[in-house]
Scaffold this motif. Structure first.
Motif, PDB file in Angstrom:
ATOM      1  N   PHE A   1     -56.861  13.960  -2.282  1.00 34.35           N
ATOM      2  CA  PHE A   1     -55.804  13.774  -1.290  1.00 34.35           C
ATOM      3  C   PHE A   1     -56.236  14.466  -0.009  1.00 34.35           C
ATOM      4  O   PHE A   1     -56.322  15.691   0.057  1.00 34.35           O
ATOM      5  CB  PHE A   1     -54.484  14.372  -1.786  1.00 34.35           C
ATOM      6  CG  PHE A   1     -53.356  14.271  -0.784  1.00 34.35           C
ATOM      7  CD1 PHE A   1     -52.825  13.046  -0.433  1.00 34.35           C
ATOM      8  CD2 PHE A   1     -52.833  15.414  -0.192  1.00 34.35           C
ATOM      9  CE1 PHE A   1     -51.784  12.953   0.481  1.00 34.35           C
ATOM     10  CE2 PHE A   1     -51.793  15.338   0.723  1.00 34.35           C
ATOM     11  CZ  PHE A   1     -51.266  14.099   1.059  1.00 34.35           C
ATOM     12  N   GLY A   2     -56.534  13.683   0.998  1.00 30.17           N
ATOM     13  CA  GLY A   2     -56.950  14.264   2.263  1.00 30.17           C
ATOM     14  C   GLY A   2     -57.351  13.166   3.225  1.00 30.17           C
ATOM     15  O   GLY A   2     -57.221  11.971   2.936  1.00 30.17           O
ATOM     16  N   HIS A   3     -57.860  13.568   4.369  1.00 30.90           N
ATOM     17  CA  HIS A   3     -58.284  12.595   5.362  1.00 30.90           C
ATOM     18  C   HIS A   3     -59.275  13.241   6.312  1.00 30.90           C
ATOM     19  O   HIS A   3     -59.357  14.468   6.419  1.00 30.90           O
ATOM     20  CB  HIS A   3     -57.085  12.071   6.162  1.00 30.90           C
ATOM     21  CG  HIS A   3     -56.475  13.114   7.064  1.00 30.90           C
ATOM     22  ND1 HIS A   3     -55.428  13.912   6.669  1.00 30.90           N
ATOM     23  CD2 HIS A   3     -56.784  13.497   8.342  1.00 30.90           C
ATOM     24  CE1 HIS A   3     -55.116  14.743   7.654  1.00 30.90           C
ATOM     25  NE2 HIS A   3     -55.921  14.512   8.677  1.00 30.90           N
ATOM     26  N   VAL A   4     -60.040  12.408   6.982  1.00 31.01           N
ATOM     27  CA  VAL A   4     -60.796  12.826   8.157  1.00 31.01           C
ATOM     28  C   VAL A   4     -60.441  11.868   9.283  1.00 31.01           C
ATOM     29  O   VAL A   4     -60.024  10.725   9.046  1.00 31.01           O
ATOM     30  CB  VAL A   4     -62.322  12.826   7.924  1.00 31.01           C
ATOM     31  CG1 VAL A   4     -62.723  13.908   6.939  1.00 31.01           C
ATOM     32  CG2 VAL A   4     -62.805  11.462   7.464  1.00 31.01           C
ATOM     33  N   LEU A   5     -60.595  12.345  10.499  1.00 28.06           N
ATOM     34  CA  LEU A   5     -60.358  11.489  11.653  1.00 28.06           C
ATOM     35  C   LEU A   5     -61.658  10.820  12.076  1.00 28.06           C
ATOM     36  O   LEU A   5     -62.728  11.433  12.044  1.00 28.06           O
ATOM     37  CB  LEU A   5     -59.789  12.297  12.819  1.00 28.06           C
ATOM     38  CG  LEU A   5     -58.436  12.975  12.593  1.00 28.06           C
ATOM     39  CD1 LEU A   5     -57.938  13.601  13.893  1.00 28.06           C
ATOM     40  CD2 LEU A   5     -57.403  12.009  12.035  1.00 28.06           C
ATOM     41  N   VAL A   6     -61.553   9.567  12.446  1.00 28.32           N
ATOM     42  CA  VAL A   6     -62.658   8.839  13.071  1.00 28.32           C
ATOM     43  C   VAL A   6     -62.204   8.479  14.481  1.00 28.32           C
ATOM     44  O   VAL A   6     -61.000   8.399  14.761  1.00 28.32           O
ATOM     45  CB  VAL A   6     -63.036   7.582  12.267  1.00 28.32           C
ATOM     46  CG1 VAL A   6     -63.590   7.972  10.904  1.00 28.32           C
ATOM     47  CG2 VAL A   6     -61.835   6.649  12.100  1.00 28.32           C
ATOM     48  N   GLY A   7     -63.154   8.290  15.391  1.00 32.20           N
ATOM     49  CA  GLY A   7     -62.762   8.103  16.782  1.00 32.20           C
ATOM     50  C   GLY A   7     -63.515   6.993  17.487  1.00 32.20           C
ATOM     51  O   GLY A   7     -64.597   6.572  17.056  1.00 32.20           O
ATOM     52  N   ARG A   8     -62.923   6.527  18.592  1.00 31.55           N
ATOM     53  CA  ARG A   8     -63.620   5.608  19.491  1.00 31.55           C
ATOM     54  C   ARG A   8     -63.187   5.906  20.920  1.00 31.55           C
ATOM     55  O   ARG A   8     -62.052   6.319  21.179  1.00 31.55           O
ATOM     56  CB  ARG A   8     -63.349   4.154  19.131  1.00 31.55           C
ATOM     57  CG  ARG A   8     -61.940   3.655  19.384  1.00 31.55           C
ATOM     58  CD  ARG A   8     -61.861   2.161  19.109  1.00 31.55           C
ATOM     59  NE  ARG A   8     -60.499   1.644  19.230  1.00 31.55           N
ATOM     60  CZ  ARG A   8     -60.165   0.384  18.993  1.00 31.55           C
ATOM     61  NH1 ARG A   8     -61.091  -0.492  18.622  1.00 31.55           N
ATOM     62  NH2 ARG A   8     -58.910  -0.009  19.119  1.00 31.55           N
ATOM     63  N   ASP A   9     -64.116   5.685  21.824  1.00 32.20           N
ATOM     64  CA  ASP A   9     -63.896   5.962  23.245  1.00 32.20           C
ATOM     65  C   ASP A   9     -63.165   4.784  23.875  1.00 32.20           C
ATOM     66  O   ASP A   9     -63.674   3.667  23.916  1.00 32.20           O
ATOM     67  CB  ASP A   9     -65.250   6.184  23.915  1.00 32.20           C
ATOM     68  CG  ASP A   9     -65.133   6.628  25.368  1.00 32.20           C
ATOM     69  OD1 ASP A   9     -64.018   6.570  25.926  1.00 32.20           O
ATOM     70  OD2 ASP A   9     -66.161   7.029  25.937  1.00 32.20           O
TER      71      ASP A   9
END
Length: 559
Positions: A104-112
Motif C-alpha cells: 500500500f503506497g504510491h510514488v509520484l510521476v511527473g511531466r513538464d
C-alpha cells in the motif's frame, strides 16, 4: 530450506505468505464526492499541477528486489519500480516498503506542462552505485543530477549495469524542497546499508513541500560513499499560485467525513464521556477572570461572550458548575448528544487534506501507573483536569480521495498509522466500514487497537497505563460531524474556537506528594522515577482549545 533473499515468489513450501504479497484493498469503495462548485477545483481529479509540473500518483508496481531477513518484525523489505507509468509522464524514483504489511503506497510521476524555457525535468548525467545486495540481485543507484537540478529518488536494478538515463528524471531545483527521513524500511548491519522513506522537512498549512513517495538509500561501504558523493535527495515543491486548488470543497468534505469519520470505542469502565461544547455551556460551565472579585460568568451555548484572541495569558479560564450535583453531572459528559468538530487543512503542499476530528470531554479522569509486577496503582488526583480536547486526524489523498493514514493523539504527541494497518468496523455492524479508534480509560488518549499501552520505561516495567477496550461506541459520523474550520474555504468559525485560554483551572496538587501518598510502599527511587514520568507525560494545568495546539497550523507531533 532457507527463504530466498531475492524473490517473494520463492518463499519455501510450508512458510506463511508475507503480508506484502497482498495488495491492500480498502473495506469500502472510494467515496463518491460531488463535483466541485469552483472553476479551478481539482479535488480527486487524479493529477495535480504544481505550477507547471503536473504530477500523478502511481500505486501499481513491479518488484525489483526483496529480502525476507531483518527489518520490521524480521520479515525484510521489498523494492519496486512504478509500473505502468502513464503516457507522457516520467519516473522520479522507486518505491520501498517493509514486508510486514500489505502492499500500500504510491510514488509520484511527473511531466513538464510549463511550456516555457528551461525544462523542469532532465535526465541524470550519471549514476553512483550506493549498494549491491550480497546475492547480486539488487543494486541501488543514486542519480547524478545536472547542474540546477536535484534527484528525488533512488533507482533499483536487478542487473549490475548502470541504469539507462531514461530510467528516471531529475527535477529543476526551484521545484524541489528539503526533505528528511521518516521511517526505516530496512537496514543491513554488516555493511551499514539503510533504506528509509522520505517526507518534506517543513510541514504545515503554508509549507509547499510535496511527498513524492520515494526513499533514501545510504551505505557507509559503497563506491558512492568512498567517492564522497552526497546521498541527499529532495522532495518536490508546489509552486502553484493556487496551491490549495486541489483541496476538497465543503460538500466534498462532508462526503469524505461520511466515508471515513471514525468509530471511537470508550473503555467499558469509562465514567467520563464526551459531550458537545454547547451542552457543556448550557449545563452550567462558568468563565472566571483573574483578579476579578465578581462572580463567575455563565457562557451561552455558542460561546459568544468568550474573549477572543490574546493567547493563553492566564487572564480567563473555564470551570465546571459551582453546584456540587450539577458539577458531577457535567463531569460525566453526554455521550448521546456528543458532537465532533473538524478542522480541514492543506498539508504536503496541498496534495493531501488533513481532517482533524476534535472531541471534547468535560472532564479527564485520574491516571494509573504500572510498576513491575504491580499491575495498577491509582495516582490520586494526578491526571485529573477539566476540559479535555483530544483528536484523531484523517489524511486523505487529494489525487483520489483515498484515506492514506490516520493520526492518533496520545497526550503530548501521537502516532500515524497507514490505512492498510487500521482496524475497521464492518459495514454489517452499522459501521459503514469506517476506521476505529480506542480512547484510553480516564485519559482519553487514542490508540489504533485494544489493549494496554505503557507510557514510560517498558524495560523496567514502569509507566502510565493506557487501557483500551470495546465499551460504549461513539460514531463520529451520523450527523455528529461539524466542520468548524477550513481557512482555505473561508468557513466561519464558532466563537468558542477563538477562546485561546484554558478550558479548565490549573491543577494545584503536588505531584511528589500525590505519588508518595498513592505508592508509599514503593522504594523511594521508584517513586522519584514515577514522578519524573508524570511530569513529562501528563500536563499539570488546564488544557487549551484546539487552536492553541501546535498541529493547528503544522503537521502532527509524533512520539
Amino acid at each position: 530450506m532457507r527463504r530466498s533473499r531475492s524473490c517473494l515468489s520463492c518463499v519455501p513450501m510450508g512458510t506463511a505468505a508475507l503480508p506484502i504479497e497482498n495488495h491492500f484493498v480498502a473495506p469500502a469503495a472510494l467515496p463518491s464526492v460531488p463535483a466541485s462548485d469552483s472553476e479551478d477545483g481539482g479535488f480527486g481529479k487524479g493529477s495535480i499541477d504544481l505550477g507547471g509540473l503536473e504530477v500523478r500518483q502511481v500505486t501499481t508496481f513491479a518488484k525489483v528486489w526483496s529480502t525476507t531477513q531483518g527489518g520490521q518484525d524480521g520479515l525484510g523489505a521489498t523494492f519496486f519500480k512504478p509500473s505502468p507509468v502513464p503516457a507522457g509522464f516520467s519516473v522520479l524514483g522507486h518505491y520501498a516498503q517493509p514486508n510486514n504489511r500489505p502492499l500500500f503506497g504510491h510514488v509520484l510521476v511527473g511531466r513538464d506542462t510549463s511550456g516555457a524555457g528551461g525544462a523542469l525535468l532532465a535526465a541524470p548525467v550519471d549514476y553512483a552505485l550506493v549498494w549491491s545486495s550480497p546475492d547480486g540481485a539488487g543494486h541501488f543507484w543514486l542519480p547524478t543530477a545536472p547542474e540546477g537540478y536535484k534527484a528525488v529518488g533512488v533507482v533499483v536494478t536487478a542487473a549490475a549495469d548502470k541504469p539507462s538515463p531514461d530510467e528516471v528524471r531529475c527535477v529543476r531545483a526551484d521545484f524541489t524542497d528539503a526533505c528528511e527521513t521518516e521511517e526505516s524500511v530496512w537496514s543491513s548491519d554488516k555493511d551499514g546499508f539503510s533504506a528509509s522513506t522520505l517526507r518534506p522537512a517543513v510541514r504545515g498549512i503554508e509549507a509547499r513541500g510535496v511527498h513524492a513517495g520515494t526513499f533514501l538509500a545510504q551505505s557507509s561501504a559503497t563506491p558512492a560513499a568512498a567517492a564522497g558523493v552526497s546521498t541527499t535527495l529532495a522532495c518536490l515543491k508546489n509552486n502553484s499560485a493556487s496551491y490549495t486548488s486541489s483541496m476538497p470543497d465543503l460538500a466534498q468534505l462532508n462526503s469524505l467525513l461520511a466515508a471515513y469519520a471514525p468509530h471511537v470505542y470508550l473503555h467499558p469502565n469509562e465514567p467520563y464521556f464526551p459531550s458537545s461544547v454547547a451542552w457543556f455551556f448550557e449545563n452550567g460551565a462558568l468563565m472566571y477572570q483573574k483578579g476579578s472579585s465578581q462572580t463567575p460568568t455563565p457562557v451561552p451555548a455558542d460561546g459568544s461572550n468568550l474573549p477572543q484572541g490574546g493567547g493563553n495569558d492566564g487572564g480567563y479560564w473555564l470551570d465546571l458548575p459551582a453546584d456540587g450535583n450539577q458539577r458531577e453531572k457535567v463531569k460525566r459528559g453526554d455521550l448521546a448528544g456528543a458532537k465532533v468538530y473538524v478542522q480541514a487543512k492543506p498539508m504536503l503542499g496541498g496534495t493531501v487534506a488533513d481532517l482533524a476530528v476534535w472531541i471534547f470531554y468535560p472532564f479527564n479522569g485520574p491516571a494509573r501507573a504500572k510498576v513491575g509486577l504491580i499491575p495498577s496503582i491509582p495516582l490520586g488526583e494526578i491526571g485529573e483536569h477539566v476540559g479535555d480536547w483530544e483528536h484523531v486526524t484523517l489524511r486523505v489523498s487529494n489525487f483520489s480521495g483515498e484515506l492514506l493514514r490516520m493520526y492518533f493523539s496520545q497526550h503530548s504527541a501521537g502516532t500515524w498509522v497507514d490505512a492498510s494497518r487500521l482496524e475497521y468496523l464492518d459495514g454489517g455492524d452499522g459501521g459503514g466500514s469506517r476506521p476505529v479508534a480506542y480512547a484510553s480509560l480516564h485519559g482519553h488518549a487514542f490508540y489504533p487497537n485494544a489493549g494496554t499501552v505503557l507510557q514510560g520505561n517498558s524495560g523496567l516495567g514502569i509507566g502510565i497505563r493506557n487501557d483500551c477496550a470495546r465499551g460504549s461506541r461513539l460514531d463520529t459520523g451520523a450527523g455528529r460531524c461539524e466542520v468548524v474550520s477550513a481557512e482555505y474555504l473561508g468557513v466561519k468559525e464558532p466563537a468558542w474556537l477563538g477562546f485561546e485560554r484554558e478550558w479548565g483551572p490549573r491543577d494545584e496538587y503536588d505531584i511528589g506528594r500525590e505519588i508518595n501518598r498513592a505508592a508509599r510502599l514503593l522504594p523511594r527511587s521508584v517513586r522519584e522515577r514515577l514522578a519524573k514520568l508524570v511530569e513529562k507525560v501528563l500536563v499539570g494545568e488546564g488544557p487549551t482549545g484546539p487552536k492553541m495546539h501546535g498541529n493547528w497550523r503544522n503537521d502532527e507531533r509524533e512520539a
